[in-house]
Design a protein around this motif. Sequence first.
Motif, PDB file in Angstrom:
ATOM      1  N   ARG A  90       0.853  -1.202   0.000  1.00 42.03           N
ATOM      2  CA  ARG A  90       0.000   0.000   0.000  1.00 42.03           C
ATOM      3  C   ARG A  90       0.887   1.250   0.000  1.00 42.03           C
ATOM      4  NH1 ARG A  90      -3.787  -3.183   2.574  1.00 42.03           N
ATOM      5  NH2 ARG A  90      -2.914  -3.004   4.655  1.00 42.03           N
ATOM      6  N   ALA A  91       1.948   1.193   0.821  1.00 48.38           N
ATOM      7  CA  ALA A  91       2.854   2.348   0.925  1.00 48.38           C
ATOM      8  C   ALA A  91       3.601   2.574  -0.390  1.00 48.38           C
ATOM      9  CB  ALA A  91       3.851   2.120   2.059  1.00 48.38           C
ATOM     10  N   GLN A  92       4.050   1.491  -1.009  1.00 48.00           N
ATOM     11  CA  GLN A  92       4.836   1.646  -2.231  1.00 48.00           C
ATOM     12  C   GLN A  92       3.965   2.081  -3.417  1.00 48.00           C
ATOM     13  OE1 GLN A  92       7.478  -1.943  -0.758  1.00 48.00           O
ATOM     14  NE2 GLN A  92       8.152  -1.376  -2.791  1.00 48.00           N
ATOM     15  N   ILE A  93       2.724   1.608  -3.426  1.00 39.95           N
ATOM     16  CA  ILE A  93       1.806   2.057  -4.479  1.00 39.95           C
ATOM     17  C   ILE A  93       1.482   3.544  -4.259  1.00 39.95           C
ATOM     18  CG2 ILE A  93      -0.563   1.814  -5.364  1.00 39.95           C
ATOM     19  CD1 ILE A  93      -0.172  -1.264  -4.952  1.00 39.95           C
ATOM     20  N   HIS A  94       1.311   3.913  -2.990  1.00 43.07           N
ATOM     21  CA  HIS A  94       1.106   5.335  -2.677  1.00 43.07           C
ATOM     22  C   HIS A  94       2.282   6.150  -3.220  1.00 43.07           C
ATOM     23  CE1 HIS A  94       0.675   9.039  -0.338  1.00 43.07           C
ATOM     24  NE2 HIS A  94       1.916   8.858   0.077  1.00 43.07           N
ATOM     25  N   ALA A  95       3.509   5.659  -2.990  1.00 50.36           N
ATOM     26  CA  ALA A  95       4.701   6.397  -3.435  1.00 50.36           C
ATOM     27  C   ALA A  95       4.713   6.526  -4.958  1.00 50.36           C
ATOM     28  CB  ALA A  95       5.972   5.709  -2.935  1.00 50.36           C
ATOM     29  N   PHE A  96       4.297   5.472  -5.653  1.00 53.35           N
ATOM     30  CA  PHE A  96       4.253   5.494  -7.130  1.00 53.35           C
ATOM     31  C   PHE A  96       3.349   6.625  -7.615  1.00 53.35           C
ATOM     32  CE2 PHE A  96       2.093   4.310 -11.086  1.00 53.35           C
ATOM     33  CZ  PHE A  96       3.151   3.991 -11.926  1.00 53.35           C
ATOM     34  N   PHE A  97       2.148   6.681  -7.071  1.00 57.89           N
ATOM     35  CA  PHE A  97       1.217   7.722  -7.519  1.00 57.89           C
ATOM     36  C   PHE A  97       1.627   9.100  -6.997  1.00 57.89           C
ATOM     37  CE2 PHE A  97      -1.796   4.073  -8.142  1.00 57.89           C
ATOM     38  CZ  PHE A  97      -1.917   4.246  -9.510  1.00 57.89           C
ATOM     39  N   ALA A  98       2.185   9.132  -5.776  1.00 57.15           N
ATOM     40  CA  ALA A  98       2.580  10.423  -5.182  1.00 57.15           C
ATOM     41  C   ALA A  98       3.614  11.117  -6.061  1.00 57.15           C
ATOM     42  CB  ALA A  98       3.156  10.196  -3.785  1.00 57.15           C
ATOM     43  N   GLU A  99       4.566  10.328  -6.558  1.00 61.47           N
ATOM     44  CA  GLU A  99       5.628  10.881  -7.391  1.00 61.47           C
ATOM     45  C   GLU A  99       5.044  11.512  -8.657  1.00 61.47           C
ATOM     46  OE1 GLU A  99       8.629   7.855  -7.914  1.00 61.47           O
ATOM     47  OE2 GLU A  99       9.216   8.829  -9.780  1.00 61.47           O
ATOM     48  N   ARG A 100       4.035  10.883  -9.218  1.00 65.29           N
ATOM     49  CA  ARG A 100       3.428  11.411 -10.434  1.00 65.29           C
ATOM     50  C   ARG A 100       2.528  12.607 -10.140  1.00 65.29           C
ATOM     51  NH1 ARG A 100       5.414   6.793 -10.913  1.00 65.29           N
ATOM     52  NH2 ARG A 100       6.208   6.100 -12.929  1.00 65.29           N
ATOM     53  N   GLU A 101       1.839  12.538  -8.999  1.00 64.25           N
ATOM     54  CA  GLU A 101       0.940  13.620  -8.604  1.00 64.25           C
ATOM     55  C   GLU A 101       1.731  14.915  -8.348  1.00 64.25           C
ATOM     56  OE1 GLU A 101      -2.185  12.838  -8.679  1.00 64.25           O
ATOM     57  OE2 GLU A 101      -2.969  14.764  -7.983  1.00 64.25           O
ATOM     58  N   ALA A 102       2.940  14.759  -7.814  1.00 65.52           N
ATOM     59  CA  ALA A 102       3.740  15.934  -7.443  1.00 65.52           C
ATOM     60  C   ALA A 102       4.018  16.840  -8.632  1.00 65.52           C
ATOM     61  CB  ALA A 102       5.061  15.485  -6.806  1.00 65.52           C
ATOM     62  N   THR A 103       3.970  16.280  -9.836  1.00 61.47           N
ATOM     63  CA  THR A 103       4.293  17.087 -11.018  1.00 61.47           C
ATOM     64  C   THR A 103       3.078  17.858 -11.537  1.00 61.47           C
ATOM     65  OG1 THR A 103       3.765  15.299 -12.546  1.00 61.47           O
ATOM     66  CG2 THR A 103       6.026  15.379 -11.735  1.00 61.47           C
ATOM     67  N   LYS A 104       1.958  17.712 -10.824  1.00 65.58           N
ATOM     68  CA  LYS A 104       0.764  18.423 -11.293  1.00 65.58           C
ATOM     69  C   LYS A 104       0.530  19.668 -10.437  1.00 65.58           C
ATOM     70  CE  LYS A 104      -0.930  14.066 -12.926  1.00 65.58           C
ATOM     71  NZ  LYS A 104      -1.465  12.802 -12.452  1.00 65.58           N
TER      72      LYS A 104
END
Length: 700
Positions: free
Chosen positions: A268-282
Motif C-alpha cells: 500500500r505504501a509503495q503504491i502510494h509512493a508510485f502515484f505520489a511521485e506522479r501527482e507531485a508534477t501536477k
Amino acid sequence: MSAPVSYERQGSVAVITVDNPPVNALSVDVRKGLLESVIRGASDAAVTAMVILGGGRTFIAGADIREFGKPPAPPGLHEVLDAIEASPKPVVAAIHGTALGGGLEVTLACHYRVAVPSAQVGLPEVKLGLLPGAGGTQRLPRIIGAEAALKMIVSGDPVRADRALALGIVDEIVADLRAGGVAFAEKVVAERRPLKKVSASDEKLAPARSNPAPFDEFRRSIAHQARGFLAPYKCIEAVQAAVRLPFTEGLTRERELFRECLESPQSRAQIHAFFAEREATKIPDVPRETAVTAIKTAAVIGAGTMGGGIAMNFANAGIPVTVVETAQEALDRGLAVVRKNYAATVEKGRLSQADMDRRLGLITGTLDLGAVREADIVIEAVFEEMAVKKEVFARLDAVARPGAVLATNTSTLDVDEIASATTRPGAVIGTHFFSPANVMRLLELVRGAKTARETIATAAELARRIGKVWVLAGNCDGFIGNRMLHGYLREAEFLLEEGATPQQVDRVIYDFGLPMGPFAMGDLAGLDVGWRIRKGKAHLRRKDLRHSPVADRLCEQGRFGQKTGAGWYRYEKGNRTPVPDPEVEKVIEQSAREQGITRRSIGDDEILKRCLYPLINEGARILEEGIALRASDIDVTYIYGYGFPRYRGGPMFWADTLGLKSVCDDVVAFHTAHGEPWTPAPLLVRLATEGKGFRDYARP
Ligand code: 3HC
Ligand code: NAI
C-alpha cells in the motif's frame, strides 16, 4: 470511448490491439476484450494465427494498479492467460514501448514474442511491494533460467529488446511492429512451428533443480539493498517454487505469495509512493501546456560541494554548462572534484572513459561572470549568505539574457529577498538540490511570491531532463524538507541529555528503515556546517526555550565528524564505521547536569516517536500553510531527499497508517511534558478529531 481491445483480420492473421490509454493497463475491460478476441480468433475458420499488440505509445504496462484493493471483477488475468496459452492457433505478442508486469506476463502466455528494437520488457512489481502475480515468476525462469529470472524479478528493472533477445525472452527483433508481428505469425504457420507453451518446458530449470544453493547466495547479495522490504524476499520464494514444484502448483504458490504482498502495508505504501511521485508534477495553476524556455546551455555559479555536483547533472544530460568561480584556485579545486567523481564511476565500470571525456568536455570553468550571457538557466550555488547571494543576483540580472531562468540553490534563505536584487523576480526560482547533487534524486523547486509560471514549468522540465524527482515548495525557512528536519534533530539531541546514547538513537532510526540515524548523518555531512549556521542565527535564539549545547561543544573541540576523525562518534583512520566515544558521553552528561536533567533509561518506542513525530507535526503546518500542495508531496520529499523508507510511504502516509488520533494524542502528551516546540499543529488536531487522515485533506 472506443473499445479498449479491437479485433481485425489481416489476411489469415487476427490482429488484436489493446488500446487503453495512457499505458494500456489491464483493466477489467481490457481483460474482457482480450479473452473475447482470443476465443474469437480460435474459432474463426479464416484465421490461422493471432498477434497481440498495443495501440498508442506502448504495449501493456501491467495490471491496472488503481484496481488493487477493489473487489476483483471477472475475468481474472489468469483466465485470460490460460485461454491464450491453450489456443489451438499460434498467438504472437508484438511488443513496442514497454511490456511490464502483467503486460509481460501476457506475452509469456503467448507462444512467441517479437519486439521492435526500442522496446523494453520487465517485471517491476517488486517496486510496488508486489511480485508478478500472473505466472511471471513461474514462466520467466522457464525461459531464461532461475538465476537470470531472479535478477530481473527482484530488481524489477526492465531489459532492452536486444538483451531480451539474447536471454530468449523474445524470439525475433522486428523493424515494424504490426507488419513484423504479422509476418512472424505467418512464418510460424508456414513452417508449422509448434505451439511453444512456456508452462510446459522445464529444461531451463535444470541447473537450479540440481543446485538450490544460489538462492541463499542471492538472498545474501541483496541484503543491504533490500533491507526492510518484504517483496524482494517473496519474489525469491516464488521463483524457488518454480524450481521445486510442477507448473500448476508453482502458480498456486505464486498466487498465495502475491496475495500476502498485496495485503501488506508495504505494498500500500509503495503504491502510494508510485502515484505520489506522479501527482507531485501536477501544479494546479501551471498546466502542462505552459510555455517553457528550451535549455540549450546552462551556467552554475560557485564550484563548491553543490556547484560541482549540479554542473555534473547538466553534463550528464548532454547540456553544456559554464561554471563560474571567484578565484582560480577554487575553480581548479571544484573541477578536480568533478573529474575525480567521474573517474571513480569509470573505475567501477559504470561509465566509459569516452563518456567521461565527453561529459567533462561539456563543462567549462571561468572567472568571468559575463560568460553566463548565453545561458538559458543559471543556478547559483555560492556561500549561504544573503549579502553574497544578492550581489550575485544583481550582477546576473545585468548580464543574463532576457528569458533566462535565474535559480538559487539556497537551503535556508528567503527566495523573495534574493529575487528582489533583480529587476525580474518572475525569472527567479529556488532549485534546492540535495547533497551529493549528482546522486540524490530529489529537487525541491521553491516558488517565490513573484516566480512566473513559465519559470516553474522550465525548471520542472529541466528536472525531468536531468532525471530528478521534483516537488514544488513554497518559500519559507527550510522549505519542506529541512524545515521538518529541525524538530527531528532537536529531539534527537534532547534525548541524549535525557539518557539515550547516539548509538541507541541511530539504531532506532536505522531499524525503522532510514539509511542512518541523525548522529551518523551529522558526522557524515560535517558538524561545522550547522555550527556556522547556528552562530549566524545566535541572536535570534529564544533564551526561554530549551537548547542543547552538546553539538556546539563538540565543534569547539574540533570534532566536525568523519572529516576530522571524530564527531558524535570517533573514527579509526581510513574507516567510516562509527565507534561510540566516552568523550562524547562526558559532554552529554555535563550538559544534562548543568540543566538539572536526571538521566533515565529511554525506550526505543519513545525515541522513535520523539524523533519522527516532529516531522508529522511540522508537516501538518507546512500543509496547512500551503508550503506543500499535498501531503503526498511531503512524502515524496522525504523518500527521495532523506531516505525515508519507501515501504512506509513517507512520513505523512505513515502517520495515516498509525491513525492521526493516536499520533495527535502522543503529540499532546509530549507538549505537556516538553512544552512549546511540541504545540500540536491545528490541522493535525482537526483531522484527528474528525477521524480523518492527511489523505483526506484538500486545500481549500
Ligand atoms: N495502472 C494504472 N495506471 C498506470 C499504470 C498502471 N499499471 N502505469 C502507469 N499508470 C498511469 C500513471 O499513474 C500516469 O497517470 P497520470 O497521467 O494520471 O498521472 C499515466 O499512467 C502515465 O504514467 P507515467 O507518467 O509514469 O508515464 P511514463 O511514460 O513516464 O511511464 C510506464 C510509463 C513506464 C509504463 C510507467 O508508468 C510505469 O512504470 N508504470 C508502472 C508499471 C508497473 O509497475 N507495472 C506492474 C503493475 S503490477 C502488475 O502488473 C501485477 C501483475 O503481475 C498481476
Ligand atoms: P561551498 O562553500 O562548498 O561552495 C561555495 C562556492 O562558491 C565556493 O567554492 C566559493 O568560492 C564560491 N563562491 C562564493 N562567492 C562566489 C561568487 N560571488 N561567485 C562565484 N563563486 C562564488 O558551499 P556549498 O556547500 O556548495 O553550498 C552552496 C549553496 O548550496 C549554499 O547556498 C548552500 O546553502 C546550498 N546547499 C548546500 C547543501 C550541502 O549539503 N552542502 C545542500 C543543499 C543546498
